[in-house]
Design a protein around this motif. Structure first.
Motif, PDB file in Angstrom:
ATOM      1  N   PRO A  68       0.835  -1.214   0.000  1.00 32.35           N
ATOM      2  CA  PRO A  68       0.000   0.000   0.000  1.00 32.35           C
ATOM      3  C   PRO A  68       0.868   1.262   0.000  1.00 32.35           C
ATOM      4  O   PRO A  68       1.865   1.331   0.729  1.00 32.35           O
ATOM      5  N   LEU A  70       0.428   4.072   1.348  1.00 30.63           N
ATOM      6  CA  LEU A  70       0.526   4.757   2.646  1.00 30.63           C
ATOM      7  C   LEU A  70       1.617   4.122   3.509  1.00 30.63           C
ATOM      8  O   LEU A  70       2.337   4.818   4.240  1.00 30.63           O
ATOM      9  N   VAL A  71       1.760   2.804   3.415  1.00 26.40           N
ATOM     10  CA  VAL A  71       2.828   2.118   4.148  1.00 26.40           C
ATOM     11  C   VAL A  71       4.189   2.566   3.608  1.00 26.40           C
ATOM     12  O   VAL A  71       5.116   2.843   4.370  1.00 26.40           O
ATOM     13  N   PHE A  74       4.968   6.084   4.921  1.00 30.27           N
ATOM     14  CA  PHE A  74       5.400   6.074   6.325  1.00 30.27           C
ATOM     15  C   PHE A  74       6.820   5.554   6.428  1.00 30.27           C
ATOM     16  O   PHE A  74       7.606   6.039   7.234  1.00 30.27           O
ATOM     17  N   TRP A  75       7.112   4.540   5.625  1.00 31.30           N
ATOM     18  CA  TRP A  75       8.461   3.986   5.669  1.00 31.30           C
ATOM     19  C   TRP A  75       9.479   5.042   5.252  1.00 31.30           C
ATOM     20  O   TRP A  75      10.488   5.243   5.924  1.00 31.30           O
ATOM     21  N   PHE A  78       9.342   7.978   8.145  1.00 30.77           N
ATOM     22  CA  PHE A  78       9.733   7.699   9.526  1.00 30.77           C
ATOM     23  C   PHE A  78      10.953   6.790   9.632  1.00 30.77           C
ATOM     24  O   PHE A  78      11.733   6.919  10.557  1.00 30.77           O
ATOM     25  N   ALA A  79      11.087   5.833   8.699  1.00 23.76           N
ATOM     26  CA  ALA A  79      12.155   4.851   8.839  1.00 23.76           C
ATOM     27  C   ALA A  79      13.423   5.249   8.091  1.00 23.76           C
ATOM     28  O   ALA A  79      14.511   5.242   8.656  1.00 23.76           O
ATOM     29  N   LYS A 161      -4.670  11.540  -7.192  1.00 24.51           N
ATOM     30  CA  LYS A 161      -5.511  11.104  -6.078  1.00 24.51           C
ATOM     31  C   LYS A 161      -4.654  10.538  -4.949  1.00 24.51           C
ATOM     32  O   LYS A 161      -4.949  10.743  -3.777  1.00 24.51           O
ATOM     33  N   THR A 164      -3.040  12.737  -1.990  1.00 26.37           N
ATOM     34  CA  THR A 164      -3.752  13.166  -0.776  1.00 26.37           C
ATOM     35  C   THR A 164      -3.166  12.491   0.466  1.00 26.37           C
ATOM     36  O   THR A 164      -3.291  13.020   1.562  1.00 26.37           O
ATOM     37  N   LEU A 165      -2.513  11.334   0.294  1.00 36.20           N
ATOM     38  CA  LEU A 165      -1.955  10.625   1.448  1.00 36.20           C
ATOM     39  C   LEU A 165      -0.916  11.469   2.169  1.00 36.20           C
ATOM     40  O   LEU A 165      -0.658  11.270   3.360  1.00 36.20           O
ATOM     41  N   THR A 168      -1.350  13.047   5.609  1.00 38.83           N
ATOM     42  CA  THR A 168      -1.187  12.303   6.867  1.00 38.83           C
ATOM     43  C   THR A 168       0.186  12.535   7.500  1.00 38.83           C
ATOM     44  O   THR A 168       0.365  12.251   8.677  1.00 38.83           O
ATOM     45  N   LEU A 175      -5.892  18.597   1.036  1.00 39.78           N
ATOM     46  CA  LEU A 175      -6.606  17.854   2.075  1.00 39.78           C
ATOM     47  C   LEU A 175      -6.185  18.318   3.471  1.00 39.78           C
ATOM     48  O   LEU A 175      -7.005  18.439   4.375  1.00 39.78           O
ATOM     49  N   TYR A 192     -15.237  20.107   4.148  1.00 35.12           N
ATOM     50  CA  TYR A 192     -14.915  18.871   3.432  1.00 35.12           C
ATOM     51  C   TYR A 192     -15.739  18.732   2.156  1.00 35.12           C
ATOM     52  O   TYR A 192     -15.290  18.151   1.174  1.00 35.12           O
ATOM     53  N   ALA A 196     -13.939  18.362  -1.340  1.00 32.71           N
ATOM     54  CA  ALA A 196     -14.263  17.216  -2.205  1.00 32.71           C
ATOM     55  C   ALA A 196     -14.651  17.710  -3.596  1.00 32.71           C
ATOM     56  O   ALA A 196     -14.246  17.131  -4.614  1.00 32.71           O
ATOM     57  N   TYR A 199     -11.537  18.853  -5.574  1.00 31.62           N
ATOM     58  CA  TYR A 199     -10.862  17.676  -6.131  1.00 31.62           C
ATOM     59  C   TYR A 199     -11.649  17.142  -7.322  1.00 31.62           C
ATOM     60  O   TYR A 199     -11.085  16.807  -8.362  1.00 31.62           O
TER      61      TYR A 199
ATOM     62  N   THR B  65     -12.843  11.497  -7.260  1.00 32.85           N
ATOM     63  CA  THR B  65     -12.397  12.133  -6.023  1.00 32.85           C
ATOM     64  C   THR B  65     -11.508  11.133  -5.282  1.00 32.85           C
ATOM     65  O   THR B  65     -11.718   9.928  -5.375  1.00 32.85           O
ATOM     66  N   PRO B  66     -10.511  11.631  -4.550  1.00 37.14           N
ATOM     67  CA  PRO B  66      -9.610  10.715  -3.828  1.00 37.14           C
ATOM     68  C   PRO B  66     -10.350  10.005  -2.700  1.00 37.14           C
ATOM     69  O   PRO B  66     -11.186  10.608  -2.024  1.00 37.14           O
ATOM     70  N   LEU B  68      -9.343   9.006   0.145  1.00 39.41           N
ATOM     71  CA  LEU B  68      -9.071   9.530   1.492  1.00 39.41           C
ATOM     72  C   LEU B  68      -9.979  10.724   1.803  1.00 39.41           C
ATOM     73  O   LEU B  68     -10.434  10.894   2.944  1.00 39.41           O
ATOM     74  N   VAL B  69     -10.257  11.532   0.787  1.00 44.14           N
ATOM     75  CA  VAL B  69     -11.176  12.659   0.970  1.00 44.14           C
ATOM     76  C   VAL B  69     -12.578  12.128   1.297  1.00 44.14           C
ATOM     77  O   VAL B  69     -13.269  12.654   2.172  1.00 44.14           O
ATOM     78  N   TRP B  73     -14.613  12.766   4.680  1.00 39.71           N
ATOM     79  CA  TRP B  73     -15.934  13.380   4.586  1.00 39.71           C
ATOM     80  C   TRP B  73     -16.938  12.576   5.405  1.00 39.71           C
ATOM     81  O   TRP B  73     -17.704  13.123   6.189  1.00 39.71           O
ATOM     82  N   LYS B 159      -5.200  -2.709  -0.412  1.00 32.67           N
ATOM     83  CA  LYS B 159      -4.236  -1.628  -0.202  1.00 32.67           C
ATOM     84  C   LYS B 159      -4.914  -0.386   0.375  1.00 32.67           C
ATOM     85  O   LYS B 159      -4.361   0.299   1.235  1.00 32.67           O
ATOM     86  N   LEU B 173      -1.439  -0.986   9.752  1.00 39.08           N
ATOM     87  CA  LEU B 173      -0.582   0.194   9.722  1.00 39.08           C
ATOM     88  C   LEU B 173      -0.710   0.986  11.020  1.00 39.08           C
ATOM     89  O   LEU B 173       0.277   1.487  11.565  1.00 39.08           O
ATOM     90  N   PRO B 186      10.906   2.805  14.485  1.00 38.14           N
ATOM     91  CA  PRO B 186      10.140   2.954  13.242  1.00 38.14           C
ATOM     92  C   PRO B 186      10.690   2.112  12.094  1.00 38.14           C
ATOM     93  O   PRO B 186       9.909   1.597  11.290  1.00 38.14           O
ATOM     94  N   ILE B 187      12.021   1.945  12.023  1.00 40.39           N
ATOM     95  CA  ILE B 187      12.574   1.182  10.899  1.00 40.39           C
ATOM     96  C   ILE B 187      12.017  -0.231  10.903  1.00 40.39           C
ATOM     97  O   ILE B 187      11.448  -0.693   9.907  1.00 40.39           O
ATOM     98  N   TYR B 190       7.871  -0.341  10.688  1.00 43.43           N
ATOM     99  CA  TYR B 190       7.269  -0.099   9.365  1.00 43.43           C
ATOM    100  C   TYR B 190       7.754  -1.099   8.325  1.00 43.43           C
ATOM    101  O   TYR B 190       7.028  -1.427   7.396  1.00 43.43           O
TER     102      TYR B 190
END
Lengths: 226, 219
Positions: A68, A70-71, A74-75, A78-79, A161, A164-165, A168, A175, A192, A196, A199, B65-66, B68-69, B73, B159, B173, B186-187, B190
């Motif tokens: 994913p 998002l993973v 983050f990696w 942060f990592a 799209k 947008t992650l 976070t 966003l 929101y 929306a 977008y 639209t994404p 996450l949005v 919402w 995903k 996650l 974190p290393i 994650y």
């Protein structure tokens, strides 16, 4: 009791949202530029007959397509900085993640496009005395790229799209701006909803352009690959 | 820098809870998304304007639209219109399911349209009504062609389930974040989460490649 909609607090914060949209376009543009270039490189490596080139490329493509985003983000945020001992801003982390992530998808688009070119084109190039890379650059890629354009635009829209992650990890994209404005105004519903819609308008327009281009290519007799 | 996965293994329980959360939201969104997608897809396929137009608006809105949005919402905006709160699971499931419905609707529509009209004519000649022909003749054939695309959708849903962490739903996650912040690792945390997702998804991805190859060979 019916809810009283009030968009004026959101409109008062329009500059924040505009700035967010600009940042969204900035991260999308950066990741797109690097993603396409890197994607071409990965595709060429993967198509190479040499295993020590094609396997690592295949591995990168599979890992980034299979996990994913998002993973991954983050990696990288942060990592990785701890691992290599560097400072990572949210923008850089996002640019790196989305570049590699989209590159692995672009690589497959390039590969499908290159493989869709008939063998005869390779044979012809070789008969004219061209080496592999010359044939690829002068004969194959120019034809393949035209067929790839629709799949390409679709991926670019997906990329937008995905950006947008980055909200976070607190990069001030559209966003993230929505989050800020809704907390400031206590109007999450209006904020929101407006975001929306922004977008939707931007991505919908991009999709329509992609559709038009695809129609034109289809009319000019070019088949498309997906 | 030394890698030390012991601090991650000590938290296997937390990761198992996260994995259960991920599988739960995946199952919910897979079932809701793909079944709602069939309904919307039939609406898109329909010549009846009252079905076609709403289905088209739905598809265009949720495709453009994404996700996450959409999730945010449903989590922050929708409760204001409702007399009750919306849980992180409900908000994330709504966003991901509706988004997947919009994408799978186009797969169903494309699959149904790819079936030759002769099949419809044959079904009608045997005295079948529209619904019968669709259920008994058209959909079974179309499903086979749609299977690779639907499998890809399932992979995308898996995903996307990570986005539920943005509204603090407990999934893999989110648990990775928790472990990283408790143990300052974190290393490892994650990396472990990334590997777990890869292990879950890799077989699914290989299966979709297999389906694609088989379809190409059969047609």
């Amino acid at each position: 009791m019916a809810y009283q909609w009030d968009f004026s607090p959101v409109l008062a914060n329009a500059p924040l949202l505009v700035e967010g949209l600009v940042n969204t376009l900035r991260i999308t543009g950066t990741a797109l530029a690097f993603g396409v270039a890197l994607g071409l490189g990965l595709a060429l490596l993967r198509l190479s007959p040499r295993r020590f080139l094609s396997w690592p490329a295949g591995f990168v493509i599979e890992v980034f397509r299979t996990t994913p985003p998002l993973v991954q983000l983050f990696w990288f945020f942060f990592a990785l900085p701890i691992l290599v001992g560097i400072e990572m801003t949210p923008f850089v982390a996002g640019a790196v993640t989305f570049s590699i992530q989209s590159a692995s998808f672009f690589a497959e688009v390039f590969r499908a496009g290159i493989q869709s070119i008939e063998r005869g084109q390779w044979d012809g190039a070789r008969a004219l005395g061209m080496r592999h890379d010359q044939a690829m650059r002068r004969i194959i890629l120019p034809q393949a790229v035209k067929r790839m354009i629709p799949a390409f635009m679709e991926r670019a829209i997906e990329l937008m799209k995905t950006t947008t992650l980055i909200a976070t990890i607190s990069y001030a994209d559209l966003l993230f701006a929505a989050n800020e404005v809704s907390q400031k105004t206590f109007r999450p519903l209006e904020t929101y909803t407006v975001v929306a819609l922004i977008y939707f308008v931007v991505i919908f327009l991009a999709s329509q352009v992609a559709r038009l281009v695809e129609l034109r290519l289809a009319r000019s007799g070019e088949s498309t690959v997906h | 820098m030394r890698w030390d996965f012991a601090s991650v293994f000590d938290n296997t329980d937390a990761l198992l809870v996260g994995a259960a959360g991920t599988l739960r939201i995946f199952a919910i969104c897979l079932v809701l998304g793909l079944s709602l997608g069939l309904i919307v897809g039939l609406g898109r396929y329909s010549r009846n304007r009252w079905l076609h137009i709403p289905a088209t608006i739905f598809v265009e809105f949720f495709r453009n639209t994404p996700v996450l949005v959409q999730i945010l919402w449903f989590y922050f905006a929708l409760p204001i219109l409702l007399p009750f709160q919306i849980s992180p699971l409900a908000a994330a499931s709504l966003g991901i399911s509706l988004n997947s419905a919009a994408f799978s609707a186009e797969i169903y529509r494309g699959g149904i349209q790819s079936i030759e009209t002769g099949q419809w004519d044959g079904a009608r000649a045997l005295g079948m009504r529209w619904g019968q022909a669709m259920r008994r003749i058209i959909l079974p054939q179309a499903l086979k062609r749609m299977l690779p695309a639907l499998t890809n959708r399932a992979i995308e849903i898996f995903k996307m389930s990570t986005l539920a962490s943005a509204v603090a739903y407990v999934e893999l996650l989110q648990q990775g974040k928790l472990i990283a912040s408790l143990n300052y690792n974190p290393i490892e945390a994650y990396t472990a989460v990334a590997v777990i997702f890869f292990v879950f998804l890799w077989p699914l991805v290989q299966f979709s490649y297999f389906l694609e190859r088989r379809l190409r060979r059969d047609e």
